[in-house]
Design a protein around this motif. Structure first.
Motif, short mmCIF file in Angstrom:
data_model
loop_
_atom_site.label_atom_id
_atom_site.label_comp_id
_atom_site.label_asym_id
_atom_site.label_seq_id
_atom_site.Cartn_x
_atom_site.Cartn_y
_atom_site.Cartn_z
N ARG A 1 0.83 -1.21 0.00
CA ARG A 1 0.00 0.00 0.00
C ARG A 1 0.86 1.26 0.00
O ARG A 1 0.59 2.21 -0.74
CB ARG A 1 -0.92 -0.01 1.22
CG ARG A 1 -2.00 1.08 1.21
CD ARG A 1 -2.73 1.15 2.53
NE ARG A 1 -1.86 1.63 3.59
CZ ARG A 1 -1.57 2.92 3.77
NH1 ARG A 1 -2.04 3.85 2.95
NH2 ARG A 1 -0.78 3.29 4.76
N LYS A 2 1.91 1.26 0.82
CA LYS A 2 2.79 2.43 0.92
C LYS A 2 3.53 2.69 -0.39
O LYS A 2 3.66 3.84 -0.83
CB LYS A 2 3.80 2.21 2.04
CG LYS A 2 3.22 2.25 3.44
CD LYS A 2 3.19 3.66 3.96
CE LYS A 2 2.84 3.69 5.45
NZ LYS A 2 2.82 5.07 5.97
N VAL A 3 4.01 1.63 -1.03
CA VAL A 3 4.78 1.78 -2.26
C VAL A 3 3.88 2.30 -3.39
O VAL A 3 4.28 3.19 -4.16
CB VAL A 3 5.44 0.45 -2.66
CG1 VAL A 3 6.04 0.53 -4.06
CG2 VAL A 3 6.53 0.09 -1.65
N VAL A 4 2.67 1.77 -3.48
CA VAL A 4 1.73 2.25 -4.51
C VAL A 4 1.40 3.73 -4.26
O VAL A 4 1.35 4.54 -5.20
CB VAL A 4 0.45 1.40 -4.52
CG1 VAL A 4 -0.61 2.04 -5.43
CG2 VAL A 4 0.76 -0.01 -4.99
N ALA A 5 1.19 4.09 -2.99
CA ALA A 5 0.91 5.49 -2.65
C ALA A 5 2.09 6.38 -3.01
O ALA A 5 1.92 7.50 -3.51
CB ALA A 5 0.58 5.61 -1.17
N THR A 6 3.31 5.90 -2.76
CA THR A 6 4.51 6.66 -3.11
C THR A 6 4.59 6.87 -4.62
O THR A 6 4.94 7.95 -5.10
CB THR A 6 5.78 5.92 -2.62
OG1 THR A 6 5.73 5.82 -1.20
CG2 THR A 6 7.04 6.66 -3.04
N ALA A 7 4.26 5.81 -5.37
CA ALA A 7 4.30 5.90 -6.83
C ALA A 7 3.29 6.93 -7.34
O ALA A 7 3.61 7.76 -8.20
CB ALA A 7 4.00 4.53 -7.44
N TYR A 8 2.08 6.90 -6.79
CA TYR A 8 1.06 7.85 -7.25
C TYR A 8 1.41 9.27 -6.83
O TYR A 8 1.15 10.23 -7.56
CB TYR A 8 -0.31 7.45 -6.72
CG TYR A 8 -1.42 8.27 -7.34
CD1 TYR A 8 -1.65 8.24 -8.71
CD2 TYR A 8 -2.23 9.09 -6.57
CE1 TYR A 8 -2.64 9.00 -9.30
CE2 TYR A 8 -3.23 9.85 -7.13
CZ TYR A 8 -3.43 9.80 -8.50
OH TYR A 8 -4.41 10.56 -9.07
N ASP A 9 2.01 9.41 -5.64
CA ASP A 9 2.44 10.73 -5.18
C ASP A 9 3.49 11.30 -6.12
O ASP A 9 3.50 12.51 -6.41
CB ASP A 9 3.00 10.62 -3.76
CG ASP A 9 3.34 11.98 -3.17
OD1 ASP A 9 2.44 12.83 -3.09
OD2 ASP A 9 4.51 12.18 -2.80
N LYS A 10 4.36 10.43 -6.62
CA LYS A 10 5.38 10.86 -7.58
C LYS A 10 4.73 11.39 -8.86
O LYS A 10 5.14 12.42 -9.41
CB LYS A 10 6.30 9.68 -7.91
CG LYS A 10 7.37 9.97 -8.95
CD LYS A 10 8.42 10.93 -8.44
CE LYS A 10 9.56 11.09 -9.45
NZ LYS A 10 10.58 12.06 -8.98
N ILE A 11 3.67 10.71 -9.30
CA ILE A 11 2.94 11.16 -10.50
C ILE A 11 2.29 12.51 -10.24
O ILE A 11 2.35 13.43 -11.07
CB ILE A 11 1.88 10.11 -10.89
CG1 ILE A 11 2.56 8.83 -11.38
CG2 ILE A 11 0.94 10.66 -11.97
CD1 ILE A 11 1.61 7.67 -11.59
#
Length: 444
Positions: A69-79
């Motif tokens: 969950r954290k990694v996916v959130a980090t990825a979307y935050d990067k976008i």
């Protein structure tokens, strides 16, 4: 390190691949293990002091889920932080394998916010009909009001135009009962008793109404009706059908006199006051029609002058809503459909075409609203709630309570208010460049 790769799927749809290096994943997992350790109760260890291996043995599955969950959130935050990527909506995503010590790849399929180059939208030229109500229109409306309160008196003499005729009939095609070929729509083949207005034609029975004029109770007659080539019932297209008709009753429409009783029923004291009210109503109606014509011309202008890639997800969602409405309307219709499968395919095409138009103009109007700082206010919501209350016979308080529980409906109301306020703004800013010709049927 986190990086993004962009792949074009269409003009508006992109695949965004976010790459997160193994070191970042390991760092995030270590942080999570520490957080779990502070909450864990491990015999022989104070909170936060148990070895990482023991935490992973006991909570490894939970840590893995939270890491994902954290990694996916980090990825979307990067976008979201990338100014070159403006996401309209996420269509789909795949997180792949995420574990410490390995690079992670998260793929997002997204529709991008369109880049809308607006034309000069202030002072759009519109052409509207001249707002004028004739004496004939007033008199015709008064006649309609009297007709709505008419009595229908049985008569023995021949039917005149506007009289109501009770009749039975049976249709024959090439000498055979129509019921043998048109089996699913008995209204065209045989009816024992129905009412028709003499002299007033209906599309379903072309030529029948005029044949009823001059007939009286007890009469029988054979008449021929010629159905057009494009008639809605395939088995009747271009056919001549013979109908045996028998008349069982004729009723004459008796209009009420323009007397005190009638005027009182209309909540007026005189014929002059009634006509003044009718004049005001017709004027208001024509002003509303004129305003709607302005709106349509403004929307057509904006759609023609603003070209951009429309987010496919928005079109798909709107198309589904439109199609559902069409199917509900079809289910409530009295007409039987000759080929439902083809009809549904046609409806899908129509729904998609209409959806593209709606989404395009709504995106344009939302952009204008943003630039002009047009926003729904509390009083706008209150007015809309009271309108709905009047229409549905509900209490406004109950509607407001229901809205608070239904965020989708609330968003829809917000969008409707915003669109209407923006169109009102554009209408006020528009310039009338001429008058449309009044249709001949309205001049008469």
């Amino acid at each position: 390190m986190v990086s993004i790769q962009v792949e074009d799927l269409s003009e508006s749809r992109k695949k965004l691949t976010v790459l997160i290096e193994a070191a970042e994943i390991t760092k995030e997992e270590k942080k999570l293990v520490g957080e779990f350790s502070k909450q864990a109760r491990i015999p022989g260890f104070r909170p936060g002091k148990a070895p990482a291996s023991m935490i992973m043995n006991k909570y490894g599955k939970d840590v893995a889920e939270e890491l994902k969950r954290k990694v996916v959130a980090t990825a979307y935050d990067k976008i979201n932080k990338d100014d070159s990527i403006q996401v309209y909506t996420i269509v789909d995503f795949h997180e792949g394998e995420i574990e410490a010590g390995k690079d992670a790849t998260i793929e997002f399929t997204v529709d991008l916010d369109p880049t809308i180059d607006l034309p000069d939208y202030k002072g759009i030229a519109v052409t509207v009909p001249k707002i004028e109500v004739t004496d004939q229109e007033v008199n015709e409306t008064v006649y309609t009001l009297r007709s709505q309160r008419a009595d229908f008196v049985e008569k023995e003499s021949e039917a005149s135009a506007s009289d109501y005729v009770q009749l039975g009939y049976e249709g024959f095609l090439a000498g055979k009962p129509l019921s043998e070929t048109i089996t699913d729509q008995p209204v065209f083949s045989k009816q024992n008793s129905t009412w028709e207005e003499a002299g007033t034609e209906r599309a379903d029975f072309p030529g029948l109404a005029k044949e009823l004029v001059g007939l009286k109770k007890g009469d029988e007659k054979e008449i021929t009706l010629n159905f057009p080539d494009d008639f809605r019932v395939e088995g009747l297209q271009g056919k001549s059908v013979q109908y045996k008709v028998n008349i069982t009753e004729v009723r004459e429409k008796k209009l009420p006199e323009m007397d005190e009783e009638f005027l009182k029923s209309m909540s007026v004291e005189s014929e002059k006051e009634l006509k003044e009210n009718v004049l005001n109503d017709l004027t208001n109606r024509k002003e509303q029609e004129s305003n709607q014509i302005k709106r349509e011309q403004i929307m057509n202008f904006l759609a023609e002058k603003s070209t951009f890639a429309i987010p496919q997800s928005a079109v798909d969602g709107e198309s589904t809503r439109i199609l559902q409405g069409m199917l509900q309307q079809q289910a409530q219709s009295q007409e039987a459909l000759e080929n439902p499968e083809i009809t549904q395919l046609e409806m899908q095409d129509r729904a998609k075409e209409e959806a593209e138009k709606r989404v395009q103009i709504n995106l344009i109007l939302n952009k204008i609203a943003e630039l002009e700082e047009i926003k729904p206010e509390d009083q706008d919501f209150q007015a809309m709630i009271y309108q709905e209350a009047m229409y549905t016979q509900q209490k406004p308080e109950q509607i407001a309570k229901d809205l608070r529980k239904d965020q989708g409906r609330l968003r829809s109301m917000h969008e409707s208010i915003l669109i209407n306020k923006t169109l009102d703004f554009l209408t006020e800013q528009s310039t009338v460049s001429g008058n449309l010709e009044t249709p001949e049927k309205e001049k008469k």
